[in-house]
Write a protein that holds these residues in place. Sequence first.
Motif, PDB file in Angstrom:
ATOM      1  N   MET A 143       0.837  -1.213   0.000  1.00 34.46           N
ATOM      2  CA  MET A 143       0.000   0.000   0.000  1.00 34.46           C
ATOM      3  C   MET A 143       0.863   1.251   0.000  1.00 34.46           C
ATOM      4  SD  MET A 143      -3.153   0.763  -0.228  1.00 34.46           S
ATOM      5  CE  MET A 143      -3.562   2.453  -0.616  1.00 34.46           C
ATOM      6  N   SER A 144       1.965   1.180   0.815  1.00 34.89           N
ATOM      7  CA  SER A 144       2.801   2.375   0.910  1.00 34.89           C
ATOM      8  C   SER A 144       3.455   2.676  -0.439  1.00 34.89           C
ATOM      9  CB  SER A 144       3.859   2.211   1.994  1.00 34.89           C
ATOM     10  OG  SER A 144       4.715   1.139   1.638  1.00 34.89           O
ATOM     11  N   THR A 145       3.799   1.605  -1.167  1.00 31.85           N
ATOM     12  CA  THR A 145       4.396   1.858  -2.474  1.00 31.85           C
ATOM     13  C   THR A 145       3.373   2.496  -3.406  1.00 31.85           C
ATOM     14  OG1 THR A 145       3.890  -0.434  -2.976  1.00 31.85           O
ATOM     15  CG2 THR A 145       6.187   0.089  -2.473  1.00 31.85           C
ATOM     16  N   ALA A 146       2.111   2.033  -3.277  1.00 34.43           N
ATOM     17  CA  ALA A 146       1.070   2.573  -4.149  1.00 34.43           C
ATOM     18  C   ALA A 146       0.831   4.046  -3.857  1.00 34.43           C
ATOM     19  CB  ALA A 146      -0.210   1.780  -3.987  1.00 34.43           C
ATOM     20  N   SER A 147       0.817   4.388  -2.559  1.00 34.63           N
ATOM     21  CA  SER A 147       0.471   5.769  -2.237  1.00 34.63           C
ATOM     22  C   SER A 147       1.645   6.706  -2.517  1.00 34.63           C
ATOM     23  CB  SER A 147       0.038   5.882  -0.778  1.00 34.63           C
ATOM     24  OG  SER A 147       1.105   5.500   0.043  1.00 34.63           O
ATOM     25  N   SER A 148       2.872   6.166  -2.567  1.00 32.36           N
ATOM     26  CA  SER A 148       3.990   7.050  -2.845  1.00 32.36           C
ATOM     27  C   SER A 148       4.151   7.279  -4.349  1.00 32.36           C
ATOM     28  CB  SER A 148       5.280   6.468  -2.266  1.00 32.36           C
ATOM     29  OG  SER A 148       5.575   5.249  -2.926  1.00 32.36           O
ATOM     30  N   ARG A 149       3.459   6.471  -5.163  1.00 29.55           N
ATOM     31  CA  ARG A 149       3.500   6.726  -6.595  1.00 29.55           C
ATOM     32  C   ARG A 149       2.741   7.999  -6.904  1.00 29.55           C
ATOM     33  NH1 ARG A 149       1.591   1.722 -10.030  1.00 29.55           N
ATOM     34  NH2 ARG A 149      -0.035   1.733  -8.454  1.00 29.55           N
ATOM     35  N   PRO A 150       3.189   8.752  -7.906  1.00 28.82           N
ATOM     36  CA  PRO A 150       2.423   9.960  -8.257  1.00 28.82           C
ATOM     37  C   PRO A 150       1.009   9.598  -8.697  1.00 28.82           C
ATOM     38  CG  PRO A 150       4.196   9.543  -9.836  1.00 28.82           C
ATOM     39  CD  PRO A 150       4.395   8.597  -8.712  1.00 28.82           C
ATOM     40  N   VAL A 151       0.031  10.457  -8.382  1.00 31.02           N
ATOM     41  CA  VAL A 151      -1.355  10.144  -8.742  1.00 31.02           C
ATOM     42  C   VAL A 151      -1.681  10.600 -10.158  1.00 31.02           C
ATOM     43  CG1 VAL A 151      -2.302   9.996  -6.430  1.00 31.02           C
ATOM     44  CG2 VAL A 151      -2.142  12.210  -7.542  1.00 31.02           C
ATOM     45  N   ILE A 152      -0.913  11.537 -10.675  1.00 31.87           N
ATOM     46  CA  ILE A 152      -1.103  11.926 -12.075  1.00 31.87           C
ATOM     47  C   ILE A 152       0.253  11.869 -12.759  1.00 31.87           C
ATOM     48  CG2 ILE A 152      -1.822  13.739 -13.661  1.00 31.87           C
ATOM     49  CD1 ILE A 152      -3.647  14.821 -11.533  1.00 31.87           C
ATOM     50  N   VAL A 153       0.321  11.115 -13.818  1.00 31.35           N
ATOM     51  CA  VAL A 153       1.561  11.027 -14.587  1.00 31.35           C
ATOM     52  C   VAL A 153       1.238  11.391 -16.027  1.00 31.35           C
ATOM     53  CG1 VAL A 153       3.452   9.533 -15.317  1.00 31.35           C
ATOM     54  CG2 VAL A 153       2.344   9.140 -13.116  1.00 31.35           C
ATOM     55  N   CYS A 154       1.738  12.520 -16.475  1.00 32.02           N
ATOM     56  CA  CYS A 154       1.532  12.919 -17.873  1.00 32.02           C
ATOM     57  C   CYS A 154       2.828  12.690 -18.619  1.00 32.02           C
ATOM     58  CB  CYS A 154       1.191  14.401 -17.975  1.00 32.02           C
ATOM     59  SG  CYS A 154      -0.436  14.779 -17.388  1.00 32.02           S
ATOM     60  N   THR A 155       2.752  11.991 -19.719  1.00 36.03           N
ATOM     61  CA  THR A 155       3.950  11.717 -20.493  1.00 36.03           C
ATOM     62  C   THR A 155       3.718  12.162 -21.935  1.00 36.03           C
ATOM     63  OG1 THR A 155       4.018   9.723 -19.144  1.00 36.03           O
ATOM     64  CG2 THR A 155       5.715   9.965 -20.829  1.00 36.03           C
ATOM     65  N   GLY A 156       4.341  13.237 -22.297  1.00 34.51           N
ATOM     66  CA  GLY A 156       4.303  13.693 -23.683  1.00 34.51           C
ATOM     67  C   GLY A 156       2.909  13.961 -24.215  1.00 34.51           C
ATOM     68  N   ILE A 157       2.057  14.517 -23.371  1.00 34.29           N
ATOM     69  CA  ILE A 157       0.684  14.780 -23.799  1.00 34.29           C
ATOM     70  C   ILE A 157       0.663  15.887 -24.864  1.00 34.29           C
ATOM     71  CG2 ILE A 157      -1.519  15.756 -23.054  1.00 34.29           C
ATOM     72  CD1 ILE A 157      -1.315  13.017 -22.065  1.00 34.29           C
ATOM     73  N   SER A 158       0.064  15.586 -26.004  1.00 32.72           N
ATOM     74  CA  SER A 158      -0.111  16.591 -27.046  1.00 32.72           C
ATOM     75  C   SER A 158      -1.555  16.579 -27.511  1.00 32.72           C
ATOM     76  CB  SER A 158       0.785  16.289 -28.251  1.00 32.72           C
ATOM     77  OG  SER A 158       2.132  16.296 -27.858  1.00 32.72           O
ATOM     78  N   LYS A 159      -2.044  17.727 -27.877  1.00 34.86           N
ATOM     79  CA  LYS A 159      -3.405  17.800 -28.400  1.00 34.86           C
ATOM     80  C   LYS A 159      -3.407  18.725 -29.601  1.00 34.86           C
ATOM     81  CE  LYS A 159      -7.853  17.468 -28.697  1.00 34.86           C
ATOM     82  NZ  LYS A 159      -8.561  16.193 -28.926  1.00 34.86           N
ATOM     83  N   GLN A 160      -3.828  18.161 -30.720  1.00 37.87           N
ATOM     84  CA  GLN A 160      -3.843  18.945 -31.951  1.00 37.87           C
ATOM     85  C   GLN A 160      -5.292  19.240 -32.323  1.00 37.87           C
ATOM     86  OE1 GLN A 160      -2.595  16.905 -35.512  1.00 37.87           O
ATOM     87  NE2 GLN A 160      -1.390  18.669 -36.150  1.00 37.87           N
ATOM     88  N   TYR A 161      -5.545  20.470 -32.670  1.00 44.74           N
ATOM     89  CA  TYR A 161      -6.867  20.834 -33.178  1.00 44.74           C
ATOM     90  C   TYR A 161      -6.725  21.248 -34.631  1.00 44.74           C
ATOM     91  CZ  TYR A 161      -9.159  21.050 -28.617  1.00 44.74           C
ATOM     92  OH  TYR A 161      -9.715  20.739 -27.416  1.00 44.74           O
ATOM     93  N   GLU A 162      -7.688  20.849 -35.439  1.00 41.27           N
ATOM     94  CA  GLU A 162      -7.768  21.470 -36.745  1.00 41.27           C
ATOM     95  C   GLU A 162      -8.355  22.850 -36.519  1.00 41.27           C
ATOM     96  OE1 GLU A 162     -10.035  19.113 -39.488  1.00 41.27           O
ATOM     97  OE2 GLU A 162      -8.991  17.300 -38.855  1.00 41.27           O
ATOM     98  N   ILE A 163      -7.773  23.834 -37.161  1.00 47.90           N
ATOM     99  CA  ILE A 163      -8.306  25.178 -36.932  1.00 47.90           C
ATOM    100  C   ILE A 163      -9.739  25.249 -37.427  1.00 47.90           C
ATOM    101  CG2 ILE A 163      -8.034  27.622 -37.492  1.00 47.90           C
ATOM    102  CD1 ILE A 163      -5.054  27.155 -37.475  1.00 47.90           C
ATOM    103  N   GLY A 164     -10.013  24.470 -38.472  1.00 49.60           N
ATOM    104  CA  GLY A 164     -11.381  24.381 -38.968  1.00 49.60           C
ATOM    105  C   GLY A 164     -12.333  23.948 -37.874  1.00 49.60           C
ATOM    106  N   GLU A 165     -11.870  23.018 -37.052  1.00 48.57           N
ATOM    107  CA  GLU A 165     -12.712  22.548 -35.960  1.00 48.57           C
ATOM    108  C   GLU A 165     -12.994  23.671 -34.975  1.00 48.57           C
ATOM    109  OE1 GLU A 165     -11.408  17.871 -35.720  1.00 48.57           O
ATOM    110  OE2 GLU A 165     -10.811  19.237 -34.137  1.00 48.57           O
ATOM    111  N   LEU A 166     -11.964  24.478 -34.780  1.00 52.30           N
ATOM    112  CA  LEU A 166     -12.152  25.551 -33.817  1.00 52.30           C
ATOM    113  C   LEU A 166     -13.026  26.649 -34.396  1.00 52.30           C
ATOM    114  CD1 LEU A 166      -8.562  25.887 -32.374  1.00 52.30           C
ATOM    115  CD2 LEU A 166     -10.548  24.886 -31.279  1.00 52.30           C
ATOM    116  N   ARG A 167     -12.831  26.891 -35.697  1.00 56.75           N
ATOM    117  CA  ARG A 167     -13.508  28.039 -36.262  1.00 56.75           C
ATOM    118  C   ARG A 167     -14.906  27.676 -36.765  1.00 56.75           C
ATOM    119  NH1 ARG A 167      -9.799  30.516 -40.372  1.00 56.75           N
ATOM    120  NH2 ARG A 167      -8.452  31.009 -38.637  1.00 56.75           N
TER     121      ARG A 167
END
Lengths: 321, 427
Positions: free
Chosen positions: B1-25
């Motif tokens: 349990m202690s090992t589990a709780s010492s692990r980070p609760v959020i791990v982001c690795t190389g998160i990228s998000k691409q939008y088509e500008i068309g989608e936005l506009r």
Amino acid sequence: MTPFWKSRKAAKAAAADAVAAAALRLDADDADVRAVAPPEPVEIVIQPAKGWVPLRLGELWEYRELVYFLTWRDVKVRYKQTVFGASWAIMQPFFTMVVFSIFFGRLGKMSQGLRLPYPLVSYAALVPWTLFATGITQASNSLVASQQLVKKVYFPRLAIPLGTVMAGLVDFVLAFAVLVVMQVFYYTRGQANLPTIHVIWLPLFVVLAFLTAVGVGLWLAALNVEYRDVRYTVPFLVQLWLFATPIIYTSNKVPEGPWQLVWALNPMVGVVNGFRWALLGGPDFPHPGPVTSVSVFACLAILVGGLFYFRRLERRFADLV
Amino acid sequence: MSTASSRPVIVCTGISKQYEIGELRARYRTLRESLTSGTRTSLRRAKERITRAEREKVDNTIWALRDVTFDVNKGDVVGIVGRNGGGKSTLLKVLSRITDPTEGRAVVRGRVGSLLEVGTGFHPELTGRENVFLNGAVLGMRKSEIERVFDEIVDFAEVSAFIDTPVKHYSSGMYLRLAFAVAAFLNPEILLVDEVLAVGDAAFQAKCLGRMSEVAASGRTVLFVSHDMGAVNRITQRCVFLDHGRLIEYGPTDRVVAQYLDSVTGEAQLKQADQAWAVRLESIELLREDGVGGNSLPFAAPVAIRTRWHCQKDVGAVSFLMRIQASDGAIVGTSASVDQDLVLSPAEGDRFELLWSSDGLPLVPGTYRVSLVAKGRLWHNLASYERVMTVDVTNINAPQRYRKRRTNDGNVLLTGSWRQSDGSSAP
């Protein structure tokens, strides 16, 4: 005259007390929750999903309360600020039946060859049809109408069209009650039978109509997110579908043989034939035979396809809607 | 349990998000557009099609997030800062699974509650009571859970008299209070909060911030997006600084917020000198009584700021403002040369030097930023150098209690004297 700071001090003290009390309550509440529900280790992996993705119906089950609340919201809101309220649920199929009886039954001679009264025959078809037609109409617009939810909260998106179609079940029950009254009425006049034991199959056909509405609704809802043409297509689609289903007419007007089975690929054919057989029966409506199996098969194909298509597009909803 | 709780609760690795500008506009396309673009491309030769598609991809897309990597430990309260369009909200949307990342992977351990907007799912026709249940369900609470805290929600929102009235008849204040109250009783292990606190009146905001602090203090993990550096400073220990979708810095809040504020205008501006100001600031330096250089300053020590200016245009009269800002962006105070009747009339091409001095600033230890503005006769800006210098007020000579890192004292040590008076009510 109290000095100016005294009154403020008192007010401040009172406010501080209130804040402290609130904090205590909140703390107590937090402690409560931990005691009741020890946190289960949940691990969510977020990564880009490519192509077809699993349905994750288990997750939908976990969110069943949300589906319930969305259904309940739709039921509550549907007839708000209307004069006739929930009686719209009855009036729509009922007056359609009246119009059909006059134009198709009388003038169009559709009642020829029928032993049962045409109003009863057409209304028995209109009840499940209305469940289907309202279901797909509302479902097709459901995601776009709930875009605030879609863009701001996570939950299985299936809950939205599903809740919408389920809300139609309430209308269905009301309209069905009228159908029962009509049948009893015609029975007392000797123009119709009471249902036989076949009536136990009726829930199957209700479920079939419901699932068909969900299946078609999923396709349309997902398409409507990207292509707003769907909004204009649906009323037209519903109209065509009405004519492709034996509502105005009965299925014996369609030539016997393999065409009956091809026709039954429209699941609503199976629903309506089944409904009439299970409720009205008699020589007019014999056992529908393999038509039902074909319709069930078609319904499941539409539903499963709709589920996968919906899930595939789901991840883009928030960006597109 | 202690090992589990010492692990980070959020791990982001190389998160990228691409939008088509068309989608936005354009948001959505019609079937006809799809069909025509489909046939058009299918008529091209394959090779041509590929290059064209590639070119379009480059032209019509933006990366709202690019290769964002960071971990959050259990119980951390992390601020996310950055300019508009920096990717803050997109990051929260990805972490709360509203939208998928285009690339990368994130692991979130624990039940997530996200609060990107208060009142999501509120329906105007439904009563307050009904909306509490609906909104609670939407935010992921169970019905039993909502029932248990229902009375407290209503108390917190102060709407008990109207709880069975449709919310369309609510005032906007009541609506917001009820909406926030539901969210305030959300009980996830990880809470993601977007700029929802920027709504409502000051009292309401204070109440929301108070509740946020409580949530933070109760050991839950919180990610908190805000433009209000004051709130970020108060609530968070660590901060992520996003700019144009990239993670610029992740570390202790003071440092990251300082870096963010610097980047917004900042010290680099002086070197760039990109503005064609009529009066140009050429140098600025902090002078200490003991002659030590650098930007640190003992508490309440005598201090001077020397600036050198170059007049680039004939401007007539010029006066100067020196403004001090705290690390959360709050303005501590301003000193105007015009108040002391110092108004210069430099000729074009003139260089001159100004000295501002004080026997001791009552600034509480911390980091401050100095801005300089040159004003013309009509009080228009002849030059404006925002946060052009940093001053670190150290706790040397400061009262003992400032040795502790955080105080709630504000930025200025007030003057005034304490004594025990005789009567009970005399001031």
